[in-house]
Design an enzyme around this catalytic site. Structure first.
Site: not given
Ligand code: NAG
Ligand code: NAG
Ligand code: NAG
Ligand code: NAG
Ligand code: NAG
Length: 393
Positions: A217, A240
Site C-alpha cells: 500500500d 502505492h
C-alpha cells in the site's frame, strides 16, 4: 616519581570505571527478565519488565540481543523518568494470529517524552494470515493491528530498525510531536493489503529521512491533522506511493499543512505523489502548503495525482462532492518515466476547486514519448513551457 603525581591518574581511572558501571547499570537486557530467544516462548512479560526498569531512570535502555523473540504484545508506556532507549539487535516476532486481542496495534510506545528506538533488529509482524483473511479492507470484520504505534510521544528518534510483514500498517505516528524516522527499512509483499509503510496522523513536526519502503500500500500516508512534515531520501517501491490522505472520510478531521517531500525515488509504484479525498466528505478541512520537489520516477502508473473522488473497492454509494479544500501545492523538478500516457491527473472537487497548484521542471515520458496532463476544477499553473508535460488540458 612522587606518589602524589599519580593521584590524578587514579582519579581518572576510577571516573571512567564508574561511568562504564553507570551505563551498564542503565541497560536492561530482556533475557535477564525471562525473555527467551527461541522464537516460540512468549516473551511479553520479559520485555514488559525490562521496559519498566528502563523507563524508571533517566537514560534507561531496553536491550534486545540477537535471537528471535515471540512477543504477543508490547505496551511500552510512559511517562518515563527522562530519556528512554529501546535498542534492538534481534528479531521481535508477532504471533501468526490475524488479529491481536482487538487492539489496533501490536507494539506501542505511549506517552513517552524523549525516546530512541534503534538497532539493526527486526520487528516482524508475521502478517500472512491477516492478508489472506481480508483482501480489501471492507471484508475485514475487525482491522488487523499496526506493527508499531508511536502514540502521544514527544521528541523521538526511530533509527535504523527493520519492519517487515506487518498485519496492517507498519509504523503509525499519532498524536505526537517532533518524531524523526531515519534510515529505516520497511518491507512487505506487493500484494499484501493495507500494509502502509508509515502513517502520520494528528502529529506535528515529523521528519522521515533516508529510508527504504516497499509494501502493498502507501509507502508513506499523511493523514488528517498532520502539520510540518519533512520527508526526504525515501526510496519507495513497490507500493502505492507517498500520499496525503485519504481525507474526508470521517467527521471532524483536522487539516493538513506544511508538507515537504524532497529527493525521493519511486520505482514500479502504482502512484508517485498523490493527494486523495473522499466524495462526498463527512467533514470540511483544508490541505495547504505542500511541496513535492526533486523526485525521480521510474515506471509509475500515476506519477502525479490529485483525486478528490477517491473511492477504493467501490465502497461509496452516495453521490456528491468533497468538502476538503486543497490550496498551495507545488510540484518542482519531477523527472522520469511514467507507465501510462497521462502523467499528471488533477481531479478536484466542484464544490471547492483546487487553488494555486503549480508545476515547474517536469520531465515525464512514456515509452520515450511526452506524457499528457489532465486537470478538472483546478486553478493551476505550469511555470515555463520547457517542461513535459507543459500544460494541462
Ligand atoms: C526533537 O527531538 C530530538 C530527539 O529526537 C531532540 O534532540 C531535539 O532537541 C528536539 N527538538 C526540539 C525543538 O525540541
Ligand atoms: C499540534 O499543534 C497544534 C497547533 O499548535 C496543537 O493544537 C496540537 O495540540 C498539537 N498536537 C500535538 C500532538 O502536538
Ligand atoms: C521542515 O523544513 C522546513 C523548511 O526547510 C523547516 O522550516 C521546518 O522546520 C522543517 N520541519 C521539521 C519538522 O524539521
Ligand atoms: C538524497 O537521498 C539519498 C538517499 O536516497 C541520499 O543519499 C542523498 O544524500 C540525498 N541527497 C540530498 C541532496 O539530500
Ligand atoms: C527499478 O526496479 C527494477 C525492477 O525491480 C530494477 O531492475 C531497476 O534497477 C530499478 N531502478 C532503479 C533506479 O533502482
Amino acid at each position: 616519581m612522587e606518589y602524589s603525581s599519580l593521584y590524578p591518574w587514579i582519579y581518572l581511572f576510577l571516573l571512567i570505571l564508574s561511568n562504564i558501571w553507570i551505563i551498564e547499570s542503565k541497560k536492561f537486557v530482556v533475557t535477564d527478565f525471562g525473555a527467551t530467544p527461541d522464537g516460540k516462548t512468549d516473551s511479553t512479560e520479559g520485555f514488559a519488565s525490562a521496559w519498566e526498569k528502563a523507563c524508571g531512570i533517566d537514560g534507561g535502555m531496553v536491550s534486545v540481543p540477537i535471537g528471535t523473540f515471540l512477543v504477543k504484545s508490547g505496551n511500552f508506556n510512559g511517562p518515563c523518568n527522562g530519556e528512554t532507549l529501546f535498542h534492538i539487535d534481534g528479531i521481535v516476532k508477532a504471533s501468526d494470529a490475524p488479529t491481536l486481542n482487538s487492539q489496533d496495534y501490536w507494539i506501542t510506545f505511549f506517552e513517552v517524552d524523549g525516546l530512541t528506538v534503534s538497532g539493526n533488529g527486526v520487528f516482524d509482524g508475521n502478517g500472512a494470515a491477516s492478508w489472506s483473511r481480508c483482501h480489501g479492507i471492507s471484508k475485514c470484520q475487525s482491522l488487523p493491528p499496526t506493527t508499531l504505534k508511536i502514540n502521544y510521544v514527544k521528541n523521538a528518534l526511530i533509527q535504523q530498525i527493520n519492519l517487515i510483514n506487518s498485519k496492517m500498517f507498519h509504523l503509525i505516528i499519532h498524536e505526537s510531536d517532533n518524531v524523526t524516522v531515519n534510515n529505516v527499512h520497511i518491507s512487505a509483499p506487493e500484494d499484501s493489503p493495507n500494509t502502509d509503510g508509515i502513517h502520520i496522523g494528528d502529529a506535528n513536526r515529523t521528519t522521515i529521512t533516508n529510508s527504504y519502503i516497499s509494501t502493498g500500500d502507501d509507502c508513506v500516508s499523511i493523514g488528517e491533522g498532520s502539520n510540518n512534515v519533512n520527508i526526504s531520501g525515501v526510496s519507495c517501491g513497490p507500493g502505492h506511493g507517498i500520499s496525503i490522505g485519504s481525507l474526508g472520510k470521517y467527521e471532524e478531521e483536522a487539516g493538513v499543512s506544511q508538507i515537504t517531500v524532497r529527493n525521493c525515488t519511486f520505482n514500479g509504484t502504482q502512484n508517485g505523489l498523490r493527494i486523495k479525498t473522499w466524495a462526498p466528505s463527512s467533514c470540511s478541512s483544508v490541505v495547504s502548503g505542500v511541496t513535492f520537489a526533486d523526485i525521480v520516477i521510474e515506471n509509475v502508473d500515476n506519477p502525479i495525482i490529485i483525486d478528490q473522488y477517491y473511492c477504493p473497492h467501490g465502497s461509496c454509494s452516495r453521490e456528491g462532492e468533497s468538502s476538503v479544500e486543497i490550496k498551495g501545492v507545488k510540484f518542482v523538478n519531477i523527472k522520469g518515466t511514467s507507465a501510462s500516457d497521462t502523467s499528471v491527473s488533477v481531479k478536484c472537487s466542484k464544490r471547492y476547486p483546487c487553488q494555486d497548484i503549480e508545476f515547474f521542471g517536469l520531465d515525464l515520458t512514456y515509452q520515450g514519448q511526452p506524457t499528457t496532463a489532465l486537470c478538472a476544477n483546478a486553478d493551476q499553473k505550469f511555470g515555463g513551457s520547457d517542461q513535459t508535460p507543459s500544460r494541462c488540458s
